[in-house]
Design an enzyme around this catalytic site. Structure first.
Site, mmCIF file in Angstrom:
data_model
loop_
_atom_site.group_PDB
_atom_site.id
_atom_site.type_symbol
_atom_site.label_atom_id
_atom_site.label_comp_id
_atom_site.label_asym_id
_atom_site.label_seq_id
_atom_site.Cartn_x
_atom_site.Cartn_y
_atom_site.Cartn_z
ATOM 1 N N ALA A 93 49.559 -84.248 63.651
ATOM 2 C CA ALA A 93 48.213 -83.746 63.378
ATOM 3 C C ALA A 93 47.833 -83.906 61.915
ATOM 4 O O ALA A 93 46.663 -84.134 61.587
ATOM 5 C CB ALA A 93 48.114 -82.275 63.782
ATOM 6 N N GLY A 149 57.067 -85.092 64.887
ATOM 7 C CA GLY A 149 56.789 -83.703 65.186
ATOM 8 C C GLY A 149 55.298 -83.476 65.401
ATOM 9 O O GLY A 149 54.460 -84.312 65.053
ATOM 10 N N CYS A 150 54.966 -82.327 65.983
ATOM 11 C CA CYS A 150 53.567 -82.028 66.292
ATOM 12 C C CYS A 150 52.748 -81.801 65.021
ATOM 13 O O CYS A 150 51.680 -82.406 64.843
ATOM 14 C CB CYS A 150 53.482 -80.824 67.220
ATOM 15 S SG CYS A 150 54.513 -79.417 66.746
ATOM 16 N N TYR A 151 53.247 -80.958 64.116
ATOM 17 C CA TYR A 151 52.516 -80.738 62.867
ATOM 18 C C TYR A 151 52.376 -82.034 62.054
ATOM 19 O O TYR A 151 51.294 -82.320 61.528
ATOM 20 C CB TYR A 151 53.199 -79.662 62.026
ATOM 21 C CG TYR A 151 52.971 -78.249 62.476
ATOM 22 C CD1 TYR A 151 51.685 -77.711 62.571
ATOM 23 C CD2 TYR A 151 54.043 -77.415 62.795
ATOM 24 C CE1 TYR A 151 51.486 -76.395 62.978
ATOM 25 C CE2 TYR A 151 53.845 -76.098 63.194
ATOM 26 C CZ TYR A 151 52.561 -75.594 63.285
ATOM 27 O OH TYR A 151 52.355 -74.294 63.679
#
EC number: 1.2.1.38
Length: 353
Positions: free
Chosen positions: A160, A155-157
């Site tokens: 990061a 996932g993106c979160y």
């Protein structure tokens, strides 16, 4: 394990090509020297040319959108799956065995199927496949990704958040029991479907937290941190926010240092972990990562700062949520799975301003 020789293009299908991640995949794969796009699916847009859905792709020779049931799998070597969460497991389970897959949904990211059921509200529908899936944080899991048939794109979160945290936990420099992640995303992270919360008047000229203490990326982040720390009981404070911008993501993470550790040690750990990486860069001391400096690229920019509270530090990382947070990392994993240079199709300079 390579799907094709250096002289034969990999025949690629994109399932769910009518969404934002599908558009990004087409943008990247159109300039990939080892790819031929042979199928694009969009259940509600089936029969339409891509130009009707994405006018910016009108100049390019792409197949028309079709239903998944109508795909000729004999003409497909590899699938990028950009279907909504909860719909992907049964689709991938039904694919021919010769097709390799990079799944951009959350359906195979959580190793524990009971945890998946708890957070996604239904039983896992492809348990046997889940046992073979590889979590594809590219810089961390290259060897496993290279030989996998099914890669769960992070996932993106989590991308990061995990990139700056994993080396520090693995090196034993920070406490695993005191991690606070304050994260912010552009609106494209909510997908392309019409939703009240994504309307212009709902997001413009303001920002808001959402999924407070309940966002589904929390267990995914904790799973990765547990791997690095060698334990399975890690819990974090994680709060995402929606920012009125199209794309981009920033994670500001607050950590407690172990006794005898200073911020210089954290910097050394990060620089060592990502030395020579094409896409993850540790910035010079004092330079704050900015989302505008990664827009349209597969880059992740990271830095570490001393907190004014003794014994604590602040990590800041930025990515483009549609690129390193989704389609860009998916293409990076595709390259690894096929034995290609990781930068193929991804040597895109960020767009500025």
């Amino acid at each position: 394990m390579s799907t094709a020789s250096a002289f034969t293009p990999v025949r690629v299908a994109i399932l769910g090509a009518s969404g934002y991640t599908g558009a990004e995949l087409m943008r990247l794969l159109l300039r990939h020297p080892r790819v031929r796009i042979t199928a694009l699916t969009g259940e509600r847009a089936a029969g339409k040319p891509v130009a009707d859905v994405f006018p910016h792709l009108a100049p390019y020779d792409l197949p028309a959108l079709t239903k998944i049931a109508d795909v000729n799998w004999d003409d497909v070597d590899f699938v990028f799956c950009g279907l909504p969460h909860g719909t992907t497991q049964e689709v991938i389970a039904g694919l021919p065995a010769h097709v390799r897959v990079c799944d951009l949904s959350a359906d195979f990211r959580l190793f524990n199927v009971d945890t998946y059921a708890e957070w996604y509200g239904h039983a896992h529908k492809a348990v046997d496949l889940q046992e073979t899936a590889v979590y594809g944080l590219s810089e961390v899991a290259r060897e496993q990704v290279a030989t996998a048939r099914l890669v769960a794109n992070p996932g993106c979160y989590p991308t990061a958040s995990l990139l700056p945290l994993l080396p520090l936990l693995k090196d034993g420099l920070i406490s695993a029991d005191d991690i606070i992640i304050d994260a912010k995303s552009g609106v494209s992270g909510a997908g392309r479907d019409a939703k009240q919360g994504s309307l212009y008047c709902e997001v413009a000229e303001g920002m808001h937290a959402y999924g407070i203490a309940s966002h589904r990326h929390a267990p995914e982040i904790e799973q990765g941190l547990g791997w690095a720390a060698g334990r399975g009981d890690i819990r974090i404070a994680f709060t995402p926010h929606l920012i009125p911008m199209n794309r981009g993501m920033m994670a500001t993470t607050y950590v407690r240092l172990k006794d005898g550790v200073d911020v210089a040690s954290l910097r050394t750990s990060l620089e060592k972990a990502y030395a020579g990486e094409a896409f993850v860069k540790v910035l010079a001391p004092g330079v704050g990562p900015q989302t505008r400096h990664v827009a349209g690229s597969n880059l992740s920019l990271i830095n570490v700062f001393a907190d004014r509270i003794p014994g604590r530090a602040i990590l800041v990382s930025v990515i483009d949520n549609l690129m390193k947070g989704a389609s860009g990392q998916a293409v990076q994993n595709f390259n690894i799975m096929n034995g290609f240079d990781e930068t193929l199709g991804l040597d895109v300079v960020p767009v500025f301003p």
